[in-house]
Write an enzyme that holds these catalytic residues in place. Structure first.
Site, PDB file in Angstrom:
ATOM      1  N   GLU A 119      25.753  28.382  30.371  1.00 61.54           N
ATOM      2  CA  GLU A 119      27.193  28.439  30.080  1.00 61.54           C
ATOM      3  C   GLU A 119      27.880  29.382  31.067  1.00 61.54           C
ATOM      4  O   GLU A 119      27.280  30.356  31.492  1.00 61.54           O
ATOM      5  CB  GLU A 119      27.431  29.038  28.676  1.00 61.54           C
ATOM      6  CG  GLU A 119      26.722  28.348  27.568  1.00 61.54           C
ATOM      7  CD  GLU A 119      26.640  29.221  26.313  1.00 61.54           C
ATOM      8  OE1 GLU A 119      27.538  30.059  26.088  1.00 61.54           O
ATOM      9  OE2 GLU A 119      25.658  29.066  25.577  1.00 61.54           O
ATOM     10  N   LYS A 121      29.823  32.463  32.319  1.00 65.84           N
ATOM     11  CA  LYS A 121      29.993  33.809  31.761  1.00 65.84           C
ATOM     12  C   LYS A 121      31.446  34.197  31.981  1.00 65.84           C
ATOM     13  O   LYS A 121      31.851  34.552  33.090  1.00 65.84           O
ATOM     14  CB  LYS A 121      29.056  34.808  32.433  1.00 65.84           C
ATOM     15  CG  LYS A 121      29.134  36.191  31.822  1.00 65.84           C
ATOM     16  CD  LYS A 121      28.002  37.078  32.330  1.00 65.84           C
ATOM     17  CE  LYS A 121      27.960  38.417  31.634  1.00 65.84           C
ATOM     18  NZ  LYS A 121      29.176  39.216  31.730  1.00 65.84           N
ATOM     19  N   ASP A 123      34.901  36.118  31.974  1.00 64.92           N
ATOM     20  CA  ASP A 123      35.285  37.505  32.169  1.00 64.92           C
ATOM     21  C   ASP A 123      36.503  37.799  31.297  1.00 64.92           C
ATOM     22  O   ASP A 123      37.637  37.670  31.739  1.00 64.92           O
ATOM     23  CB  ASP A 123      35.620  37.710  33.649  1.00 64.92           C
ATOM     24  CG  ASP A 123      35.272  39.099  34.094  1.00 64.92           C
ATOM     25  OD1 ASP A 123      34.795  39.891  33.249  1.00 64.92           O
ATOM     26  OD2 ASP A 123      35.466  39.401  35.280  1.00 64.92           O
ATOM     27  N   TYR A 236      31.118  31.273  21.695  1.00 67.64           N
ATOM     28  CA  TYR A 236      29.832  30.991  22.322  1.00 67.64           C
ATOM     29  C   TYR A 236      28.591  31.379  21.543  1.00 67.64           C
ATOM     30  O   TYR A 236      27.496  31.120  21.988  1.00 67.64           O
ATOM     31  CB  TYR A 236      29.759  31.571  23.729  1.00 67.64           C
ATOM     32  CG  TYR A 236      30.068  33.054  23.848  1.00 67.64           C
ATOM     33  CD1 TYR A 236      29.309  34.020  23.194  1.00 67.64           C
ATOM     34  CD2 TYR A 236      31.118  33.475  24.660  1.00 67.64           C
ATOM     35  CE1 TYR A 236      29.600  35.361  23.325  1.00 67.64           C
ATOM     36  CE2 TYR A 236      31.413  34.820  24.795  1.00 67.64           C
ATOM     37  CZ  TYR A 236      30.652  35.758  24.126  1.00 67.64           C
ATOM     38  OH  TYR A 236      30.934  37.079  24.250  1.00 67.64           O
ATOM     39  N   LYS A 325      24.454  36.776  37.725  1.00 72.37           N
ATOM     40  CA  LYS A 325      25.769  37.235  38.195  1.00 72.37           C
ATOM     41  C   LYS A 325      26.099  36.703  39.585  1.00 72.37           C
ATOM     42  O   LYS A 325      25.262  36.704  40.478  1.00 72.37           O
ATOM     43  CB  LYS A 325      25.777  38.769  38.259  1.00 72.37           C
ATOM     44  CG  LYS A 325      25.539  39.425  36.913  1.00 72.37           C
ATOM     45  CD  LYS A 325      26.830  39.645  36.191  1.00 72.37           C
ATOM     46  CE  LYS A 325      27.089  41.136  36.115  1.00 72.37           C
ATOM     47  NZ  LYS A 325      28.340  41.462  35.511  1.00 72.37           N
ATOM     48  N   CYS A 419      61.075  47.464  65.560  1.00 71.11           N
ATOM     49  CA  CYS A 419      60.039  46.438  65.573  1.00 71.11           C
ATOM     50  C   CYS A 419      58.800  46.983  66.284  1.00 71.11           C
ATOM     51  O   CYS A 419      58.911  47.508  67.394  1.00 71.11           O
ATOM     52  CB  CYS A 419      60.561  45.199  66.308  1.00 71.11           C
ATOM     53  SG  CYS A 419      59.268  44.003  66.692  1.00 71.11           S
ATOM     54  N   CYS A 422      58.596  45.123  69.876  1.00 74.37           N
ATOM     55  CA  CYS A 422      59.582  45.254  70.949  1.00 74.37           C
ATOM     56  C   CYS A 422      60.532  46.431  70.756  1.00 74.37           C
ATOM     57  O   CYS A 422      61.358  46.699  71.622  1.00 74.37           O
ATOM     58  CB  CYS A 422      60.373  43.962  71.099  1.00 74.37           C
ATOM     59  SG  CYS A 422      61.456  43.614  69.707  1.00 74.37           S
ATOM     60  N   CYS A 437      62.592  41.531  62.619  1.00 72.24           N
ATOM     61  CA  CYS A 437      62.941  42.083  63.915  1.00 72.24           C
ATOM     62  C   CYS A 437      64.261  41.436  64.325  1.00 72.24           C
ATOM     63  O   CYS A 437      64.441  40.227  64.189  1.00 72.24           O
ATOM     64  CB  CYS A 437      61.835  41.738  64.905  1.00 72.24           C
ATOM     65  SG  CYS A 437      62.315  41.936  66.616  1.00 72.24           S
ATOM     66  N   CYS A 444      61.122  39.546  72.102  1.00 73.95           N
ATOM     67  CA  CYS A 444      60.063  40.193  71.335  1.00 73.95           C
ATOM     68  C   CYS A 444      58.716  39.521  71.599  1.00 73.95           C
ATOM     69  O   CYS A 444      58.507  38.367  71.228  1.00 73.95           O
ATOM     70  CB  CYS A 444      60.415  40.128  69.851  1.00 73.95           C
ATOM     71  SG  CYS A 444      59.153  40.831  68.790  1.00 73.95           S
TER      72      CYS A 444
HETATM   73  S1  IVH Z   1      26.271  35.529  24.848  1.00 79.42           S
HETATM   74  C1  IVH Z   1      23.467  38.655  23.097  1.00 79.42           C
HETATM   75  N1  IVH Z   1      27.741  33.847  26.219  1.00 79.42           N
HETATM   76  O1  IVH Z   1      29.055  38.757  28.505  1.00 79.42           O
HETATM   77  C2  IVH Z   1      24.408  38.266  24.139  1.00 79.42           C
HETATM   78  N2  IVH Z   1      28.193  36.173  26.417  1.00 79.42           N
HETATM   79  O2  IVH Z   1      26.972  41.199  28.894  1.00 79.42           O
HETATM   80  C3  IVH Z   1      25.657  37.750  23.581  1.00 79.42           C
HETATM   81  N3  IVH Z   1      30.082  36.718  27.869  1.00 79.42           N
HETATM   82  O3  IVH Z   1      29.632  41.055  25.990  1.00 79.42           O
HETATM   83  C4  IVH Z   1      26.530  37.243  24.614  1.00 79.42           C
HETATM   84  N4  IVH Z   1      30.588  34.634  28.390  1.00 79.42           N
HETATM   85  O4  IVH Z   1      31.463  39.439  26.458  1.00 79.42           O
HETATM   86  C5  IVH Z   1      27.495  35.145  25.922  1.00 79.42           C
HETATM   87  N5  IVH Z   1      28.988  32.253  27.334  1.00 79.42           N
HETATM   88  C6  IVH Z   1      28.746  33.536  27.035  1.00 79.42           C
HETATM   89  C7  IVH Z   1      29.516  34.591  27.574  1.00 79.42           C
HETATM   90  C8  IVH Z   1      29.197  35.905  27.245  1.00 79.42           C
HETATM   91  C9  IVH Z   1      30.906  35.907  28.549  1.00 79.42           C
HETATM   92  C10 IVH Z   1      30.157  38.196  27.880  1.00 79.42           C
HETATM   93  C11 IVH Z   1      30.220  38.809  26.524  1.00 79.42           C
HETATM   94  C12 IVH Z   1      29.145  39.854  26.477  1.00 79.42           C
HETATM   95  C13 IVH Z   1      28.753  39.982  27.894  1.00 79.42           C
HETATM   96  C14 IVH Z   1      27.282  40.220  27.993  1.00 79.42           C
END
Ligand code: IVH
Length: 684
Positions: A119, A121, A123, A236, A325, A419, A422, A437, A444
């Site tokens: 999935e 991740k 932010d 999630y 990551k 400028c 020039c 300018c 120029c």
């Molecule tokens: S599972 C036991 N799934 O990543 C782990 N986390 O460092 C539970 N996060 O604090 C997290 N997308 O805020 C999971 N698809 C995803 C995620 C996700 C973002 C974040 C979450 C967590 C951090 C883990």
């Protein structure tokens, strides 16, 4: 208003019906991304419910969709203990680390088959939602993992989060007496950008990035503020459950969540080996910039929940999941200096010189600062530590100054007196944020160089092999002052230049010769008239048919051209009233620059007139620039993003978000081969 005599049975039933309908349409809009009715039709239902509840306050239930912003401001958030700790994740950044993690899982589980869910991740901000008997009763931040804060009032304002879980979906699992749903609240990138643009227009401080925006919005004690922030959520994982439901896998959990009306990420995939997992990671990273949410990697989880339980956790990190990551798109750096660059039209842009910093996979040393207002708004000083962002191929930006780290010798950034190229005075016109300018291109050198670079660029006369450095050399050496001088260059002059041999000189002369045969739209564009881009140049060419009628056109005649407004018209008039510009055009024609005659038609009469096209993915046979040029010649507009106004999307391999959006909007989609077939049909 008359005293409430208690609602009638009809009112009670109508209110309940409206609550259901409004919740249903909110779900279609915020969770499924596919509304069934127009916003105005929705408003009618919503307003009727508000009116009914106002007339009969007893009809106003806690889970009524009208009650999403009902709470009075808090003085502080209440602390909540998590029933099960909210864990963080171990991370991997290489194939080897991922492989080792998979091997450790296999070793611990013996020879059992393992599948993995992959999935994005996200932010954003992790939250836990508690639903009791289907009703949202608690929303907690992660805090230190053991104890968080109850942000229920704020979470209730988020349209994508249901106040009650849906129970009537056919075949859905019965909602348990208690279920804790975990997920990420985030700000969609587009809406974050729009929010910031509005904040800037109001003179407010913009948010540094979508993650900070989401965190800051959830930290508000007054939920009315949160209600105006663009937030949404992807759910999630399952935090805990009381009742009969015993899910077996992670992907099943998410399917059941979706059935209850919770928003889940459709990008989840289940894989059973390392290579497929790496394939997922690569594909997701390739479309990272097209997603409407920011991600910093991929979360890989053992899909079987019993296996998860057997693997267990160590020191607040589960053994059954890992975060792969990506390279960070943000990093901090120090502004070592600010230079001022002069563009082709004389616009002067501040550029920050940064301490070299690795971000988004490359080392960044410069960032554009746009204009002086931007510097003032950030209160940026030389010496400040700053947050820099680099998404995809976009030029690095300074997102903000890190406060509290200004050194004692930090220096204010002032506009130079004259400028930088020039020395002429600097002008600011009216309300414009851009400063320029005051000299013309003839005086120029910077403007001259930039003008020449534009003249030879791909969409203009497209002179092969005449790069920026060579132009600097030609101008600094006094060999070239304007575009016509390029065509007077001799073999002897060129061969004598540094880093240039007889062979390269020949090649360049041949390229210049070839560039003389051009088209009228390219030629008009190449002149570098302020405000005249490729599309406007094409429209002017088709409208006037030749260059001379353009000289004599007044503002009114120019505004008759589609897409030409008063500002563009004025800029064209100003350009051609300069007699040296007219002389230059003449000299260029005498030097042999020519184009096939063009029929005077309006853009609308061209084969693709009035259409808007979008290009996405990789094109093999044709470069992006060439494809764009062809489309413009046929009368189409070429846009950068898909919307309801898009006529056709050309999708090459690797197409991502734009393709999905076009599909959902039912827009015509062509492969590259189909596109080329169509072009040949028109050009033959
Ligand atoms: S599972 C036991 N799934 O990543 C782990 N986390 O460092 C539970 N996060 O604090 C997290 N997308 O805020 C999971 N698809 C995803 C995620 C996700 C973002 C974040 C979450 C967590 C951090 C883990």
């Amino acid at each position: 208003m008359a005293k409430d005599n208690g609602p009638s049975q009809v009112d009670i039933e109508r209110a309940s019906e409206l609550r259901e309908q409004v919740a249903y349409h909110l779900h279609r809009y915020h969770v499924l991304d596919s509304p069934e009715i127009a916003d105005t039709e929705f408003d009618v239902l919503f307003d009727e419910l508000v009116a009914l509840e106002q007339a009969h306050p007893t009809l106003r239930t806690a889970t009524s969709p009208t009650q999403r912003v009902g709470a009075p401001p808090l003085s502080q958030f209440e602390k909540v203990q998590h029933v099960r700790p909210m864990l963080s994740l171990d991370k991997a950044t290489t194939r080897d680390e991922l492989e080792q993690w998979m091997r450790r899982c296999r070793n611990r589980l013996g020879d059992a088959e393992i599948t993995f869910s992959c999935e994005p991740k996200i932010d954003g901000v992790a939250v836990a939602l508690v639903f009791e008997h289907g009703e949202l009763t608690l929303a907690a931040t992660r805090g230190d993992g053991k104890e968080g804060e109850n942000i229920l009032a704020n979470v209730r304002t988020i349209g994508a989060i249901p106040l009650t879980l849906e129970t009537s979906t056919p075949g859905a699992i019965k909602v348990p007496s208690m279920v804790e749903v975990r997920g990420e609240i985030y700000m969609p990138v587009k809406r974050f950008e729009a929010f910031n643009a509005q904040a800037l227009a109001r003179g407010d401080k913009p948010m540094v990035n979508p993650r900070n925006g989401a965190a800051g919005s959830l930290r508000q004690l007054d939920s009315k503020i949160t209600a105006n922030r663009p937030l949404t959520m992807y759910c999630y994982s399952l935090g805990g459950v009381k009742g009969e439901w015993q899910p077996k896998t992670q992907d099943e959990v998410l399917r059941v969540f979706a059935g209850w009306g919770l928003r889940t990420n459709p990008a989840l995939e289940v894989v059973d080996n390392l290579d497929d997992c790496l394939g997922y990671i690569d594909r997701l990273e390739a479309r990272r910039d097209t997603l409407d949410y920011e991600i910093d990697g991929v979360v890989i989880k053992v899909n079987d929940l019993r296996q998860q339980q057997r693997l267990g956790s160590v020191t607040r990190k589960p053994r059954w999941a890992i975060a792969y990551k990506f390279a960070a798109q943000e990093a901090t750096s120090v502004v070592e200096d600010v230079d001022f660059q002069v563009g082709r039209t004389g616009a002067i842009t501040p550029v920050a010189r940064l301490q070299p910093t690795f971000v988004g996979g490359v080392t960044v040393t410069n960032a554009t600062l746009h204009n002086m207002d931007e510097i003032a708004r950030m209160d940026l000083h030389v010496g400040d530590r700053v947050m820099i962002r680099r998404a995809g191929d976009v030029i690095p930006q300074i997102a903000g100054v890190i406060s509290g780290q200004r050194p004692a010798d930090a220096r204010r950034i002032d506009l130079p007196k004259g400028c930088p190229s020039c020395g002429s005075s600097i002008l600011r016109q009216g309300e414009e944020v851009v400063v320029r300018c005051s000299a013309t291109r003839d005086f120029c050198p910077a403007q001259r160089k930039e003008g020449l670079k534009h003249f030879v660029s791909k969409l203009a006369l497209d002179v092969d092999g005449l790069g920026d450095k060579l132009i600097d050399q030609l101008v600094d050496g006094g060999l070239v002052a304007n575009s016509a001088d390029l065509f007077a260059l001799t073999h002897q002059q060129l061969a004598a230049l540094e880093r240039m041999g007889a062979k390269s000189a020949d090649k360049l002369l041949a390229a210049l010769e070839a560039a003389k045969q051009t088209t009228l739209p390219r030629f008009i564009y190449a002149l570098g008239i302020r405000e005249v881009g490729e599309a406007t140049a094409a429209a002017l060419a088709h409208h006037f048919g030749d260059i001379e009628p353009l000289y004599h056109a007044d503002a009114e005649a120019l505004e008759a051209v589609s897409d030409v407004g008063p500002i563009v018209a004025q800029s064209i008039v100003e350009f051609f009233t300069q007699s040296d510009q007219r002389k230059l055009v003449l000299t260029l024609r005498q030097a042999g620059v020519h184009w096939p005659s063009i029929d005077v038609v309006s853009m609308e009469d061209l084969p693709l007139g009035g259409q808007t096209w979008v290009l996405t993915g990789t094109l093999d046979a044709l470069s992006r620039t060439a494809a764009k040029q062809k489309l413009i010649e046929l009368g189409a507009k070429v846009a950068g993003s898909v919307s309801a106004k898009t006529t056709v999307l050309v999708a090459g391999p690797g197409a991502g978000g734009k393709l999905e959006k076009a599909q959902s909007l039912g827009i015509d989609i062509l492969t590259e081969a189909e596109f080329i077939a169509l072009l040949t049909q028109y050009t033959n």
